[in-house]
Design a protein around this motif. Structure first.
Motif, mmCIF file in Angstrom:
data_model
loop_
_atom_site.group_PDB
_atom_site.id
_atom_site.type_symbol
_atom_site.label_atom_id
_atom_site.label_comp_id
_atom_site.label_asym_id
_atom_site.label_seq_id
_atom_site.Cartn_x
_atom_site.Cartn_y
_atom_site.Cartn_z
ATOM 1 N N ASP A 226 0.811 -1.216 0.000
ATOM 2 C CA ASP A 226 0.000 0.000 0.000
ATOM 3 C C ASP A 226 0.841 1.261 0.000
ATOM 4 O O ASP A 226 0.373 2.325 -0.403
ATOM 5 C CB ASP A 226 -0.954 0.003 1.194
ATOM 6 C CG ASP A 226 -0.235 -0.111 2.532
ATOM 7 O OD1 ASP A 226 0.921 -0.565 2.555
ATOM 8 O OD2 ASP A 226 -0.847 0.252 3.557
ATOM 9 N N TRP A 227 2.114 1.164 0.431
ATOM 10 C CA TRP A 227 2.989 2.344 0.431
ATOM 11 C C TRP A 227 3.236 2.869 -0.983
ATOM 12 O O TRP A 227 3.596 4.027 -1.182
ATOM 13 C CB TRP A 227 4.315 2.030 1.119
ATOM 14 C CG TRP A 227 5.102 0.918 0.488
ATOM 15 C CD1 TRP A 227 5.025 -0.403 0.777
ATOM 16 C CD2 TRP A 227 6.075 1.041 -0.554
ATOM 17 N NE1 TRP A 227 5.889 -1.128 -0.010
ATOM 18 C CE2 TRP A 227 6.550 -0.257 -0.834
ATOM 19 C CE3 TRP A 227 6.591 2.127 -1.262
ATOM 20 C CZ2 TRP A 227 7.516 -0.498 -1.806
ATOM 21 C CZ3 TRP A 227 7.566 1.882 -2.239
ATOM 22 C CH2 TRP A 227 8.009 0.577 -2.496
ATOM 23 N N MET A 228 3.007 2.005 -1.987
ATOM 24 C CA MET A 228 3.167 2.426 -3.376
ATOM 25 C C MET A 228 1.925 3.131 -3.913
ATOM 26 O O MET A 228 1.923 3.603 -5.049
ATOM 27 C CB MET A 228 3.488 1.207 -4.254
ATOM 28 C CG MET A 228 4.795 0.519 -3.902
ATOM 29 S SD MET A 228 5.133 -0.917 -4.961
ATOM 30 C CE MET A 228 5.425 -0.105 -6.535
ATOM 31 N N GLU A 229 0.870 3.186 -3.090
ATOM 32 C CA GLU A 229 -0.400 3.821 -3.468
ATOM 33 C C GLU A 229 -0.925 3.242 -4.793
ATOM 34 O O GLU A 229 -1.164 3.960 -5.768
ATOM 35 C CB GLU A 229 -0.230 5.336 -3.565
ATOM 36 C CG GLU A 229 0.241 5.976 -2.260
ATOM 37 C CD GLU A 229 0.545 7.455 -2.385
ATOM 38 O OE1 GLU A 229 -0.115 8.122 -3.223
ATOM 39 O OE2 GLU A 229 1.435 7.948 -1.673
ATOM 40 N N PRO A 230 -1.137 1.918 -4.826
ATOM 41 C CA PRO A 230 -1.558 1.268 -6.068
ATOM 42 C C PRO A 230 -3.041 1.415 -6.376
ATOM 43 O O PRO A 230 -3.500 0.975 -7.429
ATOM 44 C CB PRO A 230 -1.218 -0.199 -5.801
ATOM 45 C CG PRO A 230 -1.440 -0.347 -4.328
ATOM 46 C CD PRO A 230 -0.982 0.953 -3.720
ATOM 47 N N GLY A 231 -3.799 1.991 -5.452
ATOM 48 C CA GLY A 231 -5.247 2.087 -5.603
ATOM 49 C C GLY A 231 -5.953 1.237 -4.569
ATOM 50 O O GLY A 231 -5.486 0.148 -4.229
ATOM 51 N N LEU A 250 0.523 -7.145 6.047
ATOM 52 C CA LEU A 250 1.291 -5.918 6.251
ATOM 53 C C LEU A 250 0.625 -4.757 5.518
ATOM 54 O O LEU A 250 0.440 -4.798 4.297
ATOM 55 C CB LEU A 250 2.719 -6.092 5.741
ATOM 56 C CG LEU A 250 3.557 -4.813 5.630
ATOM 57 C CD1 LEU A 250 3.748 -4.162 6.995
ATOM 58 C CD2 LEU A 250 4.896 -5.091 4.959
ATOM 59 N N SER A 251 0.276 -3.710 6.281
ATOM 60 C CA SER A 251 -0.211 -2.455 5.727
ATOM 61 C C SER A 251 0.500 -1.323 6.457
ATOM 62 O O SER A 251 1.330 -1.557 7.333
ATOM 63 C CB SER A 251 -1.733 -2.337 5.893
ATOM 64 O OG SER A 251 -2.410 -3.377 5.221
ATOM 65 N N HIS A 252 0.165 -0.074 6.116
ATOM 66 C CA HIS A 252 0.816 1.080 6.725
ATOM 67 C C HIS A 252 -0.220 2.135 7.103
ATOM 68 O O HIS A 252 -1.201 2.332 6.377
ATOM 69 C CB HIS A 252 1.840 1.694 5.762
ATOM 70 C CG HIS A 252 2.951 0.766 5.394
ATOM 71 N ND1 HIS A 252 2.809 -0.218 4.434
ATOM 72 C CD2 HIS A 252 4.220 0.648 5.870
ATOM 73 C CE1 HIS A 252 3.943 -0.897 4.334
ATOM 74 N NE2 HIS A 252 4.819 -0.388 5.193
ATOM 75 N N ASP A 253 0.031 2.793 8.228
ATOM 76 C CA ASP A 253 -0.844 3.897 8.636
ATOM 77 C C ASP A 253 -0.072 5.213 8.670
ATOM 78 O O ASP A 253 -0.560 6.213 9.203
ATOM 79 C CB ASP A 253 -1.488 3.619 10.002
ATOM 80 C CG ASP A 253 -0.474 3.479 11.131
ATOM 81 O OD1 ASP A 253 0.639 2.982 10.866
ATOM 82 O OD2 ASP A 253 -0.800 3.845 12.273
ATOM 83 N N ALA A 254 1.114 5.230 8.096
ATOM 84 C CA ALA A 254 1.926 6.443 8.020
ATOM 85 C C ALA A 254 2.978 6.254 6.938
ATOM 86 O O ALA A 254 2.998 5.238 6.252
ATOM 87 C CB ALA A 254 2.586 6.735 9.367
ATOM 88 N N GLY A 255 3.842 7.255 6.764
ATOM 89 C CA GLY A 255 4.900 7.157 5.776
ATOM 90 C C GLY A 255 4.539 7.743 4.429
ATOM 91 O O GLY A 255 5.274 7.589 3.471
ATOM 92 N N GLY A 256 3.422 8.419 4.334
ATOM 93 C CA GLY A 256 2.980 8.991 3.070
ATOM 94 C C GLY A 256 1.478 9.159 3.076
ATOM 95 O O GLY A 256 0.843 9.173 4.137
#
Length: 287
Positions: A226-231, A250-256
């Motif tokens: 998800d950090w790549m913002e694939p949609g 694995l997902s992210h809630d910060a970093g972008g």
């Protein structure tokens, strides 16, 4: 170099390599115990990780908007070795219905722009998750750590500034871990019991220091990227395609910009529950 000296050198080298392989078992291997009737599916191989620009000096807070991730080429998580982890010798969880148990994890936060929305969604469905926090983010958002703990989520250590640990010496790795442990302790009253290396880049020192601080290492089996913002749709599809027994997402809630991750969770979480999955968090057994 005499023959005796050369033999001694080669023996020491083989011992070191063997030790490094054994430490590789301390990722997700052994996270759950399987009943004989369970038929687990093959986990998804972690995809290529990410590497950002060198972080600021330890203990200097970093603005969430400046914290970006970039791809690291050719890096994959280490393969588990057939050896017992140094911290534990038994599975962390034992469940009868292993085929419908999954763990959701979120890295790099907390970020006041996205973490509250993720916490709201998890609360709406009464689902616990794991948050591997970076100390520089946690220091600026201790209220979100308190909210995580109050809701029953597990807070893990993801270092202070998200560096590539394999490029740091032992003292620097210790500082990254310890400073984050201290921030978490000040916010919720106890040190984190879990640790995840940035980019999934582990080394011997990281495993050893994590154990010294009383933390279990945890990797993942499904990377949403998800950090790549694939949609949003792509993130949702990756979770569904990777769903299986004992899967750690694995997902992210910060970093972008994590708005896609927020929307994706709202979509796939109720669908996983409707499909019969039990979303939980591992609890380390008392020593």
């Amino acid at each position: 170099m005499t023959k005796e000296t050369k033999d001694h050198f080669l023996t020491r080298r083989r011992t070191l390599i063997t030790g490094l392989a054994a430490l590789g078992a301390a990722g997700t291997a052994g996270l759950f115990s399987l009943r004989s009737t369970d038929t687990p599916t093959t986990p998804t191989t972690p995809a290529t990780s990410a590497l950002g620009a060198p972080g600021p000096q330890a203990r200097l807070p970093q603005k969430p908007s400046a914290y970006r991730l970039q791809p690291i080429t050719g890096h994959t998580a280490p393969r588990p070795a057939r050896a017992r982890p140094p911290v534990r010798t038994e599975p962390l969880l034992s469940m009868d219905d292993m085929g419908h148990t999954m763990v959701l994890t979120f890295d790099d936060g907390p970020d006041p722009r996205y973490t509250p929305d993720i916490l709201d969604t998890l609360a709406a469905y009464d689902v616990p998750a794991m948050f591997f926090v970076c100390g520089e983010m946690a220091a600026e958002n201790r209220g979100l750590l308190e909210r995580m703990a109050d809701a029953g989520h597990v807070i893990g250590n993801h270092t202070w500034s998200h560096p590539l640990l394999t490029r740091l010496d032992r003292a620097a790795i210790r500082a990254e871990m310890e400073s984050t442990c201290e921030v978490v302790e000040k916010a919720v009253g106890e040190w984190p019991r879990w640790f995840r290396a940035p980019y999934g880049a582990w080394n011997r020192a990281a495993f050893q220091l994590g154990a010294e601080f009383g933390m279990e290492p945890l990797a993942w089996t499904v990377d949403t990227l998800d950090w790549m913002e694939p949609g949003t749709r792509t993130i949702v599809d990756r979770v569904h395609e990777g769903a299986g027994p004992g899967v750690v997402v694995l997902s992210h809630d910060a970093g972008g910009d994590r708005s896609q991750s927020v929307r994706a969770l709202r979509d796939y979480l109720p669908q996983l529950l409707d499909a019969g999955y039990h979303l939980t968090v591992p609890r380390r057994r008392p020593v």
